[in-house]
Write a protein that holds these residues in place. Sequence first.
Motif, mmCIF file in Angstrom:
data_model
loop_
_atom_site.group_PDB
_atom_site.id
_atom_site.type_symbol
_atom_site.label_atom_id
_atom_site.label_comp_id
_atom_site.label_asym_id
_atom_site.label_seq_id
_atom_site.Cartn_x
_atom_site.Cartn_y
_atom_site.Cartn_z
ATOM 1 N N LYS A 191 0.859 -1.191 0.000
ATOM 2 C CA LYS A 191 0.000 0.000 0.000
ATOM 3 C C LYS A 191 0.896 1.243 0.000
ATOM 4 O O LYS A 191 0.655 2.199 -0.730
ATOM 5 C CB LYS A 191 -0.912 -0.022 1.236
ATOM 6 N N ILE A 192 1.959 1.202 0.821
ATOM 7 C CA ILE A 192 2.861 2.354 0.899
ATOM 8 C C ILE A 192 3.638 2.528 -0.411
ATOM 9 O O ILE A 192 3.698 3.639 -0.964
ATOM 10 C CB ILE A 192 3.845 2.192 2.096
ATOM 11 N N SER A 193 4.215 1.438 -0.943
ATOM 12 C CA SER A 193 5.042 1.609 -2.155
ATOM 13 C C SER A 193 4.191 2.102 -3.321
ATOM 14 O O SER A 193 4.629 2.955 -4.098
ATOM 15 C CB SER A 193 5.801 0.322 -2.508
ATOM 16 N N LEU A 194 2.965 1.601 -3.421
ATOM 17 C CA LEU A 194 2.075 2.060 -4.502
ATOM 18 C C LEU A 194 1.720 3.535 -4.326
ATOM 19 O O LEU A 194 1.759 4.315 -5.278
ATOM 20 C CB LEU A 194 0.785 1.238 -4.502
ATOM 21 N N GLU A 205 -2.513 12.535 -4.117
ATOM 22 C CA GLU A 205 -2.149 13.662 -3.265
ATOM 23 C C GLU A 205 -1.415 13.221 -2.007
ATOM 24 O O GLU A 205 -0.379 13.738 -1.643
ATOM 25 C CB GLU A 205 -3.429 14.421 -2.898
ATOM 26 N N LYS A 206 -2.024 12.230 -1.300
ATOM 27 C CA LYS A 206 -1.403 11.811 -0.035
ATOM 28 C C LYS A 206 -1.690 10.353 0.275
ATOM 29 O O LYS A 206 -2.566 9.729 -0.358
ATOM 30 C CB LYS A 206 -1.856 12.704 1.119
ATOM 31 N N LEU A 207 -0.969 9.839 1.250
ATOM 32 C CA LEU A 207 -1.148 8.461 1.730
ATOM 33 C C LEU A 207 -1.944 8.510 3.020
ATOM 34 O O LEU A 207 -1.579 9.231 3.958
ATOM 35 C CB LEU A 207 0.239 7.834 1.980
ATOM 36 N N MET A 208 -3.053 7.747 3.082
ATOM 37 C CA MET A 208 -3.831 7.634 4.314
ATOM 38 C C MET A 208 -3.455 6.302 4.957
ATOM 39 O O MET A 208 -3.560 5.249 4.308
ATOM 40 C CB MET A 208 -5.332 7.648 4.017
ATOM 41 N N ILE A 209 -3.063 6.346 6.223
ATOM 42 C CA ILE A 209 -2.490 5.154 6.845
ATOM 43 C C ILE A 209 -3.084 4.921 8.235
ATOM 44 O O ILE A 209 -3.668 5.833 8.819
ATOM 45 C CB ILE A 209 -0.936 5.316 6.901
ATOM 46 N N GLY A 210 -2.901 3.701 8.777
ATOM 47 C CA GLY A 210 -3.378 3.364 10.120
ATOM 48 C C GLY A 210 -2.285 3.574 11.167
ATOM 49 O O GLY A 210 -1.664 4.641 11.215
ATOM 50 N N ASN A 211 -2.025 2.552 11.950
ATOM 51 C CA ASN A 211 -1.099 2.645 13.088
ATOM 52 C C ASN A 211 0.358 2.788 12.624
ATOM 53 O O ASN A 211 0.949 1.844 12.116
ATOM 54 C CB ASN A 211 -1.273 1.376 13.932
ATOM 55 N N LEU A 212 0.922 3.973 12.839
ATOM 56 C CA LEU A 212 2.304 4.234 12.390
ATOM 57 C C LEU A 212 3.336 3.586 13.293
ATOM 58 O O LEU A 212 4.484 3.387 12.902
ATOM 59 C CB LEU A 212 2.552 5.746 12.390
ATOM 60 N N ASP A 213 2.937 3.289 14.540
ATOM 61 C CA ASP A 213 3.906 2.810 15.527
ATOM 62 C C ASP A 213 4.111 1.298 15.486
ATOM 63 O O ASP A 213 5.036 0.786 16.113
ATOM 64 C CB ASP A 213 3.449 3.189 16.948
ATOM 65 N N SER A 214 3.221 0.595 14.807
ATOM 66 C CA SER A 214 3.353 -0.860 14.880
ATOM 67 C C SER A 214 4.619 -1.299 14.148
ATOM 68 O O SER A 214 5.010 -0.721 13.132
ATOM 69 C CB SER A 214 2.060 -1.513 14.403
ATOM 70 N N ARG A 215 5.290 -2.299 14.722
ATOM 71 C CA ARG A 215 6.598 -2.726 14.220
ATOM 72 C C ARG A 215 6.511 -4.157 13.705
ATOM 73 O O ARG A 215 5.927 -5.027 14.349
ATOM 74 C CB ARG A 215 7.658 -2.648 15.329
ATOM 75 N N ILE A 254 7.577 4.004 5.620
ATOM 76 C CA ILE A 254 7.169 5.167 4.810
ATOM 77 C C ILE A 254 8.385 6.063 4.524
ATOM 78 O O ILE A 254 8.611 6.493 3.389
ATOM 79 C CB ILE A 254 6.056 5.962 5.530
ATOM 80 N N ASN A 255 9.199 6.312 5.563
ATOM 81 C CA ASN A 255 10.403 7.139 5.381
ATOM 82 C C ASN A 255 11.311 6.531 4.317
ATOM 83 O O ASN A 255 11.827 7.229 3.439
ATOM 84 C CB ASN A 255 11.185 7.259 6.694
ATOM 85 N N ILE A 318 18.455 -10.892 1.523
ATOM 86 C CA ILE A 318 18.078 -9.595 0.940
ATOM 87 C C ILE A 318 17.717 -8.627 2.072
ATOM 88 O O ILE A 318 16.866 -8.933 2.915
ATOM 89 C CB ILE A 318 16.901 -9.761 -0.046
ATOM 90 N N SER A 319 18.373 -7.477 2.095
ATOM 91 C CA SER A 319 18.215 -6.534 3.211
ATOM 92 C C SER A 319 16.891 -5.765 3.115
ATOM 93 O O SER A 319 16.250 -5.724 2.059
ATOM 94 C CB SER A 319 19.369 -5.527 3.199
ATOM 95 N N PHE A 320 16.555 -5.129 4.236
ATOM 96 C CA PHE A 320 15.354 -4.286 4.296
ATOM 97 C C PHE A 320 15.427 -3.175 3.240
ATOM 98 O O PHE A 320 14.462 -2.934 2.508
ATOM 99 C CB PHE A 320 15.232 -3.688 5.711
ATOM 100 N N SER A 321 16.589 -2.513 3.130
ATOM 101 C CA SER A 321 16.668 -1.385 2.181
ATOM 102 C C SER A 321 16.536 -1.867 0.736
ATOM 103 O O SER A 321 15.886 -1.212 -0.086
ATOM 104 C CB SER A 321 17.959 -0.587 2.384
ATOM 105 N N THR A 322 17.101 -3.031 0.425
ATOM 106 C CA THR A 322 16.950 -3.570 -0.943
ATOM 107 C C THR A 322 15.497 -3.929 -1.217
ATOM 108 O O THR A 322 14.976 -3.704 -2.317
ATOM 109 C CB THR A 322 17.850 -4.809 -1.129
ATOM 110 N N LEU A 323 14.835 -4.495 -0.207
ATOM 111 C CA LEU A 323 13.415 -4.841 -0.352
ATOM 112 C C LEU A 323 12.595 -3.596 -0.698
ATOM 113 O O LEU A 323 11.806 -3.599 -1.661
ATOM 114 C CB LEU A 323 12.903 -5.469 0.960
ATOM 115 N N VAL A 324 12.787 -2.524 0.080
ATOM 116 C CA VAL A 324 12.012 -1.296 -0.161
ATOM 117 C C VAL A 324 12.339 -0.745 -1.550
ATOM 118 O O VAL A 324 11.440 -0.355 -2.309
ATOM 119 C CB VAL A 324 12.288 -0.240 0.938
ATOM 120 N N GLU A 325 13.625 -0.757 -1.889
ATOM 121 C CA GLU A 325 14.029 -0.248 -3.218
ATOM 122 C C GLU A 325 13.373 -1.030 -4.344
ATOM 123 O O GLU A 325 12.874 -0.460 -5.312
ATOM 124 C CB GLU A 325 15.550 -0.372 -3.381
ATOM 125 N N GLN A 326 13.361 -2.358 -4.218
ATOM 126 C CA GLN A 326 12.750 -3.202 -5.266
ATOM 127 C C GLN A 326 11.271 -2.899 -5.420
ATOM 128 O O GLN A 326 10.751 -2.790 -6.534
ATOM 129 C CB GLN A 326 12.887 -4.689 -4.902
#
Length: 349
Positions: A191-194, A205-215, A254-255, A318-326
């Motif tokens: 949802k975020i990458s799209l 215009e913007k991303l509407m999201i739920g719980n930002l703190d969940s890990r 998201i960051n 495969i690292s977190f940053s590579t995953l997000v980049e892909q």
Amino acid sequence: MATKKAFITGVTGQDGALLAQFLLEKNYEVHGLRLYSATNDTSRINDFMENRHFHLHYGDMIDGGNLRRLVETIAPDEIYNLAGQSHVKVSFETPESTAQINALGTLRLLEAIRDTKIRFYQASSSEMFGSAPAPQNETTAFAPCSPYATAKLYAYWTVRNYRDSYGLHASNGILFNHESPLRGEEFVTRKISLAVAAIITGKQEKLMIGNLDSRRDWGHAKDYVHGMWLILQQEQADDYVLATGQSHSVRDFINAAFACAGTNIIWQGQGLEEKGYRASDGRVLVEVNPQFFRPNEVHELRGDATKAKQKLGWEPRISFSTLVEQMMTADIMAIQKHTSYDPMLLAAE
Ligand code: G4F
């Protein structure tokens, strides 16, 4: 000449498609269970639909006779049970059908192989740990927080009982969150990458999201299907956690997604009033919407995969940053081209 036969339930999903591709490359004959649906989405498996070692069968996890006949006809060496209702929030709306498919569906499949030597992999989930403090491993006491998690827990224990009672080679892979460009659009990472791809190309215009703190402990699905296969190659059936050992918040994801496009986000406000602003001009790009909150939240999932590392020799590559980049690259490409693209190529990188 194919070496072994595998039967994958849920073959049209992210994991099913990546596992089918992985097994075809290992020279397996692959049979997949697909649920009849009016939308008929086979986009993730179109690349190998014509492969002569790949076969699709209509079926349903709520139809025991159908599953039994398929097992008898295909006579697979290995079954990977990946089918299910996989959305945690949806399970609060549909608890009964979630249990029918995820819990009793697994029981039906185990009944169909009870007197056979077929090796069985069960897609168990880190959601079963629920509110148990991180890090979670195979010895952590389960504390499920959703109808999805309780249904998965039923399936987990049924696998263990069939292993102990009937000597089945049946194993649980307790998988922490795993994503890829093939991830369903209803899950938070996709949802975020799209949305970020659409925002930076001026289409949203913007991303509407739920719980930002969940890990969550987000790994790459390609590493995890490799782990599923390793689990079934062991002499003894057993249960394994597959995880990266690192968790990130939804806000972190998201960051990272905006950073791929060179955009920095500044967060201001608390709770429902928190907003993400573009650092360069102060425009609001992210807002919180309570519509996306769940009746009960799992705050942190972070796995300890020491057992899988020691016994299977499995490690995420495969690292977190590579995953997000892909994921970002795939979604930006799709939006820019306005045409269909081939996420399997990216998933295969
Ligand atoms: O991406 P999610 O929907 O995945 P969730 O609930 O962790 O479940 C996934 O992983 C499990 C393994 O741990 C699987 F068993 C399961 O089948 C599935 O693949 O949500 C992740 C987090 C949650 O805490 C959720 O509350 O993101 C939070 N979130 C915040 N805003 C959101 C949103 N989730 C979704 N789907 N949509 C939002 O707008």
